[in-house]
Design a protein around this motif. Structure first.
Motif, PDB file in Angstrom:
ATOM      1  N   LYS A 262       0.809  -1.219   0.000  1.00 43.97           N
ATOM      2  CA  LYS A 262       0.000   0.000   0.000  1.00 43.97           C
ATOM      3  C   LYS A 262       0.846   1.274   0.000  1.00 43.97           C
ATOM      4  O   LYS A 262       0.296   2.367  -0.051  1.00 43.97           O
ATOM      5  N   LEU A 263       2.162   1.134   0.085  1.00 44.04           N
ATOM      6  CA  LEU A 263       3.033   2.309   0.103  1.00 44.04           C
ATOM      7  C   LEU A 263       3.200   2.862  -1.310  1.00 44.04           C
ATOM      8  O   LEU A 263       3.388   2.117  -2.269  1.00 44.04           O
ATOM      9  N   HIS A 264       3.158   4.169  -1.434  1.00 45.13           N
ATOM     10  CA  HIS A 264       3.359   4.843  -2.715  1.00 45.13           C
ATOM     11  C   HIS A 264       4.265   6.045  -2.497  1.00 45.13           C
ATOM     12  O   HIS A 264       4.242   6.666  -1.433  1.00 45.13           O
ATOM     13  N   LEU A 265       5.036   6.356  -3.500  1.00 44.21           N
ATOM     14  CA  LEU A 265       5.962   7.478  -3.418  1.00 44.21           C
ATOM     15  C   LEU A 265       5.982   8.191  -4.751  1.00 44.21           C
ATOM     16  O   LEU A 265       6.065   7.546  -5.805  1.00 44.21           O
ATOM     17  N   ALA A 266       5.907   9.497  -4.717  1.00 40.15           N
ATOM     18  CA  ALA A 266       6.043  10.307  -5.925  1.00 40.15           C
ATOM     19  C   ALA A 266       7.334  11.101  -5.808  1.00 40.15           C
ATOM     20  O   ALA A 266       7.566  11.781  -4.808  1.00 40.15           O
ATOM     21  N   MET A 267       8.186  10.984  -6.814  1.00 40.25           N
ATOM     22  CA  MET A 267       9.440  11.733  -6.830  1.00 40.25           C
ATOM     23  C   MET A 267       9.388  12.682  -8.015  1.00 40.25           C
ATOM     24  O   MET A 267       9.048  12.281  -9.128  1.00 40.25           O
ATOM     25  N   ILE A 268       9.734  13.914  -7.748  1.00 43.11           N
ATOM     26  CA  ILE A 268       9.688  14.934  -8.789  1.00 43.11           C
ATOM     27  C   ILE A 268      11.112  15.389  -9.070  1.00 43.11           C
ATOM     28  O   ILE A 268      11.881  15.667  -8.152  1.00 43.11           O
ATOM     29  N   GLY A 269      11.422  15.487 -10.322  1.00 43.19           N
ATOM     30  CA  GLY A 269      12.756  15.936 -10.714  1.00 43.19           C
ATOM     31  C   GLY A 269      13.625  14.770 -11.115  1.00 43.19           C
ATOM     32  O   GLY A 269      13.289  13.601 -10.897  1.00 43.19           O
ATOM     33  N   PRO A 270      14.746  15.072 -11.696  1.00 44.15           N
ATOM     34  CA  PRO A 270      15.623  13.999 -12.172  1.00 44.15           C
ATOM     35  C   PRO A 270      16.315  13.278 -11.016  1.00 44.15           C
ATOM     36  O   PRO A 270      16.704  13.891 -10.031  1.00 44.15           O
TER      37      PRO A 270
ATOM     38  N   THR B 154      19.126   9.861 -10.441  1.00 42.26           N
ATOM     39  CA  THR B 154      19.956   8.838 -11.065  1.00 42.26           C
ATOM     40  C   THR B 154      19.394   7.479 -10.672  1.00 42.26           C
ATOM     41  O   THR B 154      18.614   7.363  -9.722  1.00 42.26           O
ATOM     42  N   GLU B 155      19.782   6.465 -11.382  1.00 41.30           N
ATOM     43  CA  GLU B 155      19.346   5.108 -11.047  1.00 41.30           C
ATOM     44  C   GLU B 155      19.805   4.749  -9.638  1.00 41.30           C
ATOM     45  O   GLU B 155      19.074   4.123  -8.879  1.00 41.30           O
ATOM     46  N   LYS B 156      20.992   5.178  -9.271  1.00 35.43           N
ATOM     47  CA  LYS B 156      21.528   4.913  -7.937  1.00 35.43           C
ATOM     48  C   LYS B 156      20.643   5.564  -6.863  1.00 35.43           C
ATOM     49  O   LYS B 156      20.333   4.950  -5.842  1.00 35.43           O
ATOM     50  N   GLU B 157      20.207   6.798  -7.109  1.00 34.22           N
ATOM     51  CA  GLU B 157      19.328   7.492  -6.156  1.00 34.22           C
ATOM     52  C   GLU B 157      17.988   6.791  -6.040  1.00 34.22           C
ATOM     53  O   GLU B 157      17.450   6.624  -4.948  1.00 34.22           O
ATOM     54  N   ARG B 158      17.424   6.359  -7.168  1.00 37.75           N
ATOM     55  CA  ARG B 158      16.136   5.651  -7.141  1.00 37.75           C
ATOM     56  C   ARG B 158      16.237   4.361  -6.343  1.00 37.75           C
ATOM     57  O   ARG B 158      15.367   4.047  -5.537  1.00 37.75           O
ATOM     58  N   LYS B 159      17.310   3.612  -6.538  1.00 32.92           N
ATOM     59  CA  LYS B 159      17.489   2.357  -5.802  1.00 32.92           C
ATOM     60  C   LYS B 159      17.661   2.611  -4.310  1.00 32.92           C
ATOM     61  O   LYS B 159      17.121   1.878  -3.483  1.00 32.92           O
ATOM     62  N   LYS B 160      18.395   3.666  -3.967  1.00 34.74           N
ATOM     63  CA  LYS B 160      18.606   3.994  -2.550  1.00 34.74           C
ATOM     64  C   LYS B 160      17.283   4.341  -1.880  1.00 34.74           C
ATOM     65  O   LYS B 160      16.978   3.862  -0.787  1.00 34.74           O
TER      66      LYS B 160
END
Length: 108
Positions: free
Chosen positions: A84-92, A94-100
């Protein structure tokens, strides 16, 4: 931090002392909030309009006093799941940041 604390609630019942503090805080805040006539009318009117039922302050406080640590844990388990967890990320990112971020996005 928040997910870590919610995870604790899922895994084990909250201590009775903590529940008692929360309960007394809720009761005190309710008493303070209902000192104003308009707030009293909203207290009565909202459940009447949305649920077609009136709840007196005494009924609500009786129900709050009956809540036990196992009740809180049962509710936490039904509400807080990783599906049920959701997250919205705005802006660029990196793949490393997304994985973290994704790695931190779970109940510890």
């Amino acid at each position: 931090m928040i997910l870590k604390e919610l995870g604790k609630t899922i895994r084990r019942p909250i201590p009775k002392a903590e529940l008692n503090r929360a309960r007394e805080y809720f009761i005190g805040q309710t008493d303070l909030a209902l000192e104003d006539t308009m707030d009293q009318m909203l207290w009565l009117g909202e459940p009447l309009v949305t649920l077609d039922r009136l709840y007196t302050k005494e009924e609500v406080l009786r129900a709050v006093r009956r809540v036990q640590p196992d009740d809180v844990q049962r509710l936490a388990r039904s509400l807080f799941s990783e599906e049920k967890l959701h997250l919205a990320m705005i802006g660029p990112q990196t793949e490393k940041e997304r994985k973290k971020i994704k790695g931190a996005f779970h109940f510890d």
